[in-house]
Design a protein around this motif. Structure first.
Motif, PDB file in Angstrom:
ATOM      1  N   ILE A 265      -3.402  -9.612  19.017  1.00 43.33           N
ATOM      2  CA  ILE A 265      -3.413  -9.129  17.626  1.00 43.33           C
ATOM      3  C   ILE A 265      -2.136  -8.365  17.317  1.00 43.33           C
ATOM      4  CG2 ILE A 265      -4.525  -7.494  16.047  1.00 43.33           C
ATOM      5  CD1 ILE A 265      -7.191  -8.214  17.514  1.00 43.33           C
ATOM      6  N   GLN A 266      -1.801  -7.424  18.170  1.00 42.61           N
ATOM      7  CA  GLN A 266      -0.628  -6.586  17.919  1.00 42.61           C
ATOM      8  C   GLN A 266       0.678  -7.382  17.951  1.00 42.61           C
ATOM      9  OE1 GLN A 266      -0.794  -2.469  19.854  1.00 42.61           O
ATOM     10  NE2 GLN A 266      -2.158  -3.694  21.142  1.00 42.61           N
ATOM     11  N   LEU A 267       0.799  -8.263  18.950  1.00 39.45           N
ATOM     12  CA  LEU A 267       2.055  -9.003  19.085  1.00 39.45           C
ATOM     13  C   LEU A 267       2.252  -9.965  17.924  1.00 39.45           C
ATOM     14  CD1 LEU A 267       4.540  -9.510  20.801  1.00 39.45           C
ATOM     15  CD2 LEU A 267       3.223 -11.178  22.131  1.00 39.45           C
ATOM     16  N   ALA A 268       1.199 -10.673  17.539  1.00 40.32           N
ATOM     17  CA  ALA A 268       1.328 -11.602  16.419  1.00 40.32           C
ATOM     18  C   ALA A 268       1.667 -10.872  15.121  1.00 40.32           C
ATOM     19  CB  ALA A 268       0.041 -12.402  16.265  1.00 40.32           C
TER      20      ALA A 268
ATOM     21  N   GLY B 207       5.100 -11.044  12.527  1.00 40.53           N
ATOM     22  CA  GLY B 207       4.998 -11.535  11.159  1.00 40.53           C
ATOM     23  C   GLY B 207       3.911 -12.531  10.874  1.00 40.53           C
ATOM     24  N   ALA B 208       2.941 -12.689  11.761  1.00 36.97           N
ATOM     25  CA  ALA B 208       1.849 -13.631  11.519  1.00 36.97           C
ATOM     26  C   ALA B 208       0.667 -12.927  10.855  1.00 36.97           C
ATOM     27  CB  ALA B 208       1.400 -14.269  12.830  1.00 36.97           C
ATOM     28  N   ARG B 209      -0.215 -13.719  10.244  1.00 32.33           N
ATOM     29  CA  ARG B 209      -1.510 -13.230   9.786  1.00 32.33           C
ATOM     30  C   ARG B 209      -2.499 -13.451  10.921  1.00 32.33           C
ATOM     31  NH1 ARG B 209      -6.089 -15.578   7.282  1.00 32.33           N
ATOM     32  NH2 ARG B 209      -7.262 -14.075   6.033  1.00 32.33           N
ATOM     33  N   VAL B 210      -3.363 -12.464  11.185  1.00 31.76           N
ATOM     34  CA  VAL B 210      -4.240 -12.540  12.346  1.00 31.76           C
ATOM     35  C   VAL B 210      -5.702 -12.436  11.928  1.00 31.76           C
ATOM     36  CG1 VAL B 210      -4.856 -11.532  14.571  1.00 31.76           C
ATOM     37  CG2 VAL B 210      -2.472 -11.508  13.814  1.00 31.76           C
ATOM     38  N   VAL B 211      -6.492 -13.412  12.384  1.00 34.23           N
ATOM     39  CA  VAL B 211      -7.947 -13.404  12.239  1.00 34.23           C
ATOM     40  C   VAL B 211      -8.522 -13.351  13.641  1.00 34.23           C
ATOM     41  CG1 VAL B 211      -9.957 -14.611  11.323  1.00 34.23           C
ATOM     42  CG2 VAL B 211      -7.733 -14.832  10.181  1.00 34.23           C
ATOM     43  N   THR B 212      -9.605 -12.599  13.827  1.00 40.18           N
ATOM     44  CA  THR B 212     -10.197 -12.519  15.150  1.00 40.18           C
ATOM     45  C   THR B 212     -11.713 -12.498  15.079  1.00 40.18           C
ATOM     46  OG1 THR B 212     -10.109 -11.361  17.270  1.00 40.18           O
ATOM     47  CG2 THR B 212     -10.176  -9.997  15.291  1.00 40.18           C
ATOM     48  N   THR B 213     -12.352 -12.893  16.177  1.00 42.01           N
ATOM     49  CA  THR B 213     -13.803 -12.831  16.289  1.00 42.01           C
ATOM     50  C   THR B 213     -14.193 -11.705  17.241  1.00 42.01           C
ATOM     51  OG1 THR B 213     -13.829 -14.457  18.094  1.00 42.01           O
ATOM     52  CG2 THR B 213     -14.111 -15.285  15.850  1.00 42.01           C
TER      53      THR B 213
ATOM     54  N   LEU C 282       9.527  -4.780  21.736  1.00 38.81           N
ATOM     55  CA  LEU C 282       8.487  -4.412  20.769  1.00 38.81           C
ATOM     56  C   LEU C 282       7.599  -3.304  21.331  1.00 38.81           C
ATOM     57  CD1 LEU C 282       7.526  -7.995  19.581  1.00 38.81           C
ATOM     58  CD2 LEU C 282       8.843  -6.299  18.301  1.00 38.81           C
ATOM     59  N   VAL C 283       7.351  -3.336  22.642  1.00 35.32           N
ATOM     60  CA  VAL C 283       6.607  -2.250  23.276  1.00 35.32           C
ATOM     61  C   VAL C 283       7.417  -0.965  23.221  1.00 35.32           C
ATOM     62  CG1 VAL C 283       5.559  -1.451  25.431  1.00 35.32           C
ATOM     63  CG2 VAL C 283       5.374  -3.866  24.785  1.00 35.32           C
ATOM     64  N   ALA C 284       8.694  -1.067  23.532  1.00 31.89           N
ATOM     65  CA  ALA C 284       9.559   0.115  23.507  1.00 31.89           C
ATOM     66  C   ALA C 284       9.671   0.707  22.107  1.00 31.89           C
ATOM     67  CB  ALA C 284      10.946  -0.251  24.043  1.00 31.89           C
ATOM     68  N   ALA C 285       9.564  -0.141  21.086  1.00 33.09           N
ATOM     69  CA  ALA C 285       9.644   0.331  19.702  1.00 33.09           C
ATOM     70  C   ALA C 285       8.323   0.896  19.195  1.00 33.09           C
ATOM     71  CB  ALA C 285      10.101  -0.809  18.798  1.00 33.09           C
ATOM     72  N   GLY C 286       7.257   0.740  19.982  1.00 34.71           N
ATOM     73  CA  GLY C 286       5.943   1.233  19.561  1.00 34.71           C
ATOM     74  C   GLY C 286       5.167   0.271  18.690  1.00 34.71           C
ATOM     75  N   ALA C 287       5.699  -0.939  18.475  1.00 33.58           N
ATOM     76  CA  ALA C 287       4.996  -1.924  17.637  1.00 33.58           C
ATOM     77  C   ALA C 287       3.819  -2.548  18.364  1.00 33.58           C
ATOM     78  CB  ALA C 287       5.973  -3.015  17.191  1.00 33.58           C
ATOM     79  N   VAL C 288       3.875  -2.565  19.690  1.00 35.23           N
ATOM     80  CA  VAL C 288       2.800  -3.100  20.529  1.00 35.23           C
ATOM     81  C   VAL C 288       2.549  -2.085  21.629  1.00 35.23           C
ATOM     82  CG1 VAL C 288       2.071  -4.997  22.012  1.00 35.23           C
ATOM     83  CG2 VAL C 288       3.584  -5.456  20.079  1.00 35.23           C
TER      84      VAL C 288
ATOM     85  N   ARG D 137      -9.454  -3.989  13.625  1.00 40.93           N
ATOM     86  CA  ARG D 137      -8.771  -3.788  12.332  1.00 40.93           C
ATOM     87  C   ARG D 137      -7.700  -2.721  12.468  1.00 40.93           C
ATOM     88  NH1 ARG D 137     -14.124  -4.294  10.061  1.00 40.93           N
ATOM     89  NH2 ARG D 137     -14.332  -6.295   8.938  1.00 40.93           N
ATOM     90  N   ALA D 138      -7.997  -1.676  13.232  1.00 39.94           N
ATOM     91  CA  ALA D 138      -7.023  -0.609  13.442  1.00 39.94           C
ATOM     92  C   ALA D 138      -5.793  -1.106  14.192  1.00 39.94           C
ATOM     93  CB  ALA D 138      -7.671   0.544  14.207  1.00 39.94           C
ATOM     94  N   LEU D 139      -5.933  -2.178  14.950  1.00 39.63           N
ATOM     95  CA  LEU D 139      -4.798  -2.764  15.665  1.00 39.63           C
ATOM     96  C   LEU D 139      -3.997  -3.721  14.798  1.00 39.63           C
ATOM     97  CD1 LEU D 139      -6.492  -3.504  19.106  1.00 39.63           C
ATOM     98  CD2 LEU D 139      -4.836  -1.698  18.606  1.00 39.63           C
ATOM     99  N   GLY D 140      -4.514  -4.040  13.606  1.00 42.96           N
ATOM    100  CA  GLY D 140      -3.749  -4.880  12.684  1.00 42.96           C
ATOM    101  C   GLY D 140      -4.403  -6.177  12.274  1.00 42.96           C
ATOM    102  N   ALA D 141      -5.605  -6.469  12.759  1.00 45.41           N
ATOM    103  CA  ALA D 141      -6.254  -7.724  12.371  1.00 45.41           C
ATOM    104  C   ALA D 141      -6.475  -7.765  10.861  1.00 45.41           C
ATOM    105  CB  ALA D 141      -7.588  -7.876  13.093  1.00 45.41           C
ATOM    106  N   ASP D 142      -6.097  -8.871  10.226  1.00 43.59           N
ATOM    107  CA  ASP D 142      -6.232  -9.015   8.780  1.00 43.59           C
ATOM    108  C   ASP D 142      -7.652  -9.386   8.376  1.00 43.59           C
ATOM    109  OD1 ASP D 142      -3.326  -8.861   7.761  1.00 43.59           O
ATOM    110  OD2 ASP D 142      -3.208 -10.275   9.426  1.00 43.59           O
TER     111      ASP D 142
END
Length: 318
Positions: free
Chosen positions: A157-160, A164-170, A279-285, A181-186
């Protein structure tokens, strides 16, 4: 040294902390004093007798570690004693020390503690190789991740999203839905209540279920979509509608990581260091850690995983 041995196939109680021989260090190996390891679904399958380690590899469970380099083989120039590293393994992570081909060793990324780093190699290499190298997910496309609260799911979820992707999860509960959702799932779909194949159209699907979800996954793919199957929790076999695949021009990939040749893993590891670690070093993941359990109590960590109530990774610490 000490390591967790599987005394016989069975439940968590068969995991025992025993004295075992020291690992041998080959010319291309890195010997790591282990700080932490992490529990993966493959470890559970190995404990149950369903997933033997590849020939010639450690018999002990554990597919990833973090730690400090204690020794390097004669031909290793990329690492030196004292380096803080993490590593992707074919086995042997539930131990005080492990010898790893240098190609599978990575520096600990910035902004991650030495313990947290143990929960990164398997998920980072799995997600990057399957979603991006095989699935070719691109900015603006939609990724469907099954099992979004798992270690793989929370990282995917975080990496996608970061790329720049849209993320759906089950997920299987309202609590887990809130966490992802707090991790970014749309969009989050409770698989106990809704049929995901009626709710979402995806360009790439990362699937841990296998047979039971195959037909629904193909229905859920957009034209030109890519399904990547990395687990069989829903069974090994299913009937496939080739007509549906042809009409949408979709591709189905089924992959594993553990048994790949060292050089193949090395390609993935280097790509992760180049593309994911920044991306991990930047705090994005970031690694999502559910619990830290003493390594000697690996049985308790397996009980946590078996319960299905965790979110993210369960670490085994020394």
């Amino acid at each position: 040294m000490r390591a967790i041995e599987i005394t016989e196939p069975g439940g968590p109680e068969v995991l025992k902390w025993h004295e075992v021989p020291e690992p041998s260090v080959g010319p291309g190996d890195v010997l790591i004093d282990v700080t932490a390891s992490a529990v993966n679904r493959a470890d559970v399958l190995q404990r149950q007798g369903f997933y033997d380690p590849p020939p010639g590899t450690s018999p002990y469970p554990g597919l990833e570690v973090s730690g400090v380099v204690a020794q390097v083989g004669a031909s290793v120039e990329q690492f030196k004693p004292g380096d803080e590293v993490c590593a992707l393994l074919a086995g042997g992570g539930y131990a005080e020390r492990v010898a790893v081909p240098w190609q599978q060793v990575m520096p600990v990324p910035e902004r991650v503690s030495p313990r947290e780093a143990a929960g990164l190699p398997e998920v980072a290499c799995t997600v990057w190789s399957n979603v991006f190298m095989i699935g070719r997910l691109r900015k603006g496309e939609t990724l469907l991740v099954h099992g979004g609260a798992s270690g793989i799911g929370t990282f995917a979820i975080q990496l996608a999203k970061a790329l720049g992707a849209r993320v759906v999860t089950t997920v299987g509960s309202a609590e887990k839905a809130e966490r992802v959702r707090a991790l970014g799932a749309d969009e989050v779909i409770n698989y106990r209540e809704d049929d995901f194949s009626e709710r979402v159209r995806a360009d790439v699907i990362l699937d841990i279920m296998g047979g039971r979800y195959l037909a629904g996954n193909i229905r859920a793919l957009n034209t030109g979509g890519r399904l990547v199957i990395i687990g069989l929790q829903g069974g090994r076999k299913a009937e496939i509608d080739l007509g549906a695949m042809l009409s949408k021009r979709v591709a189905v990939h089924a992959t594993t990581l553990r048994a790949r040749p060292v050089d193949d893993k090395g390609v993935i590891v280097r790509s992760v260091v180049d593309n994911v670690w920044p991306l991990v070093a930047a705090g994005a993941v970031r690694p999502v850690v559910h619990a830290e359990v003493p390594m000697a109590d690996a049985a308790e960590a397996h009980r946590m995983l078996d319960s299905g109530e965790h979110v993210g990774k369960i670490l085994l610490v020394r």
